[in-house]
Design a protein around this motif. Sequence first.
Motif, short mmCIF file in Angstrom:
data_model
loop_
_atom_site.label_atom_id
_atom_site.label_comp_id
_atom_site.label_asym_id
_atom_site.label_seq_id
_atom_site.Cartn_x
_atom_site.Cartn_y
_atom_site.Cartn_z
N ALA A 1 19.79 59.39 -13.85
CA ALA A 1 18.57 60.05 -14.32
C ALA A 1 18.66 61.56 -14.15
N SER B 1 10.37 60.54 -18.02
CA SER B 1 10.60 59.99 -19.36
C SER B 1 9.43 60.33 -20.28
N TYR C 1 18.32 64.05 -17.30
CA TYR C 1 17.19 64.97 -17.43
C TYR C 1 17.64 66.43 -17.33
N TRP D 1 12.35 55.66 -9.08
CA TRP D 1 11.85 55.05 -10.32
C TRP D 1 10.52 55.64 -10.75
N ILE E 1 11.52 58.75 -12.53
CA ILE E 1 12.14 58.41 -13.81
C ILE E 1 11.07 58.10 -14.86
#
Length: 233
Positions: A190, A44, A194, A37, A40
């Motif tokens: 993810a 982002s 990505y 996370w 991520i």
Amino acid sequence: MNPASVPDFTIQSLILNADPVVQGVMAMLVLASLACWAIIIEKSILFGRLKREARSLAALAASGAIQPPEGDAAKDSLSGAVLRAGLPEWREGRDQHESAGEFRDRLERAMRAAVTATLRRAEPGLPLLATIGSVSPFVGLFGTVWGIMHSFFGIAAKQDTGLATVAPGIAEALFATAIGLVAAIPAVIAYNRYSIGLSRIRQEALGAAASLASRLARRPAVLDGRRKAGESA
């Protein structure tokens, strides 16, 4: 049934009463999930900025502007890196033994190298996402197998096959698999997102660099420089 004899299936109980090996597996998976996370969130923000910079580079190529963006943030941007790589080659001018196509290719190679180097800085963390996504389910499965095996040892020791004896150990073991899936699923999603996003950004940036190189190749930088020098004199 006596309420005191009912097994406690809360998450806290499943963790605290699990076998030490299973607890270690759970801890590893929780750390992997936290790392996932963190990546991520960081990606982002980074990919959002890279998308804006790729659009800015495309707009720069469409406008034909050749002035590098100003400011510290702009210098570190994708368009700033591309222009810093291409403008020295352009100002050097076309060699007398070099065709127009070769001059354009030289400019484009320099700009493509800058795009590649800039976008390569966005890649760290993606291999870790891929590793978490592919390995976490198996780590959780290892914890499950170990926990079930430990439960069978407990059954043999107590010589009791009742559900109250079997259920807690199996629940603790299956909980390790659940944590593995919680870590793996976001990592896989993810990583795929990505990877595709980075490929699209790269294609857009490389296309803009090729267009910008084609525009620059048609502008005589050396003559422009001599003209400016004559005007200043």
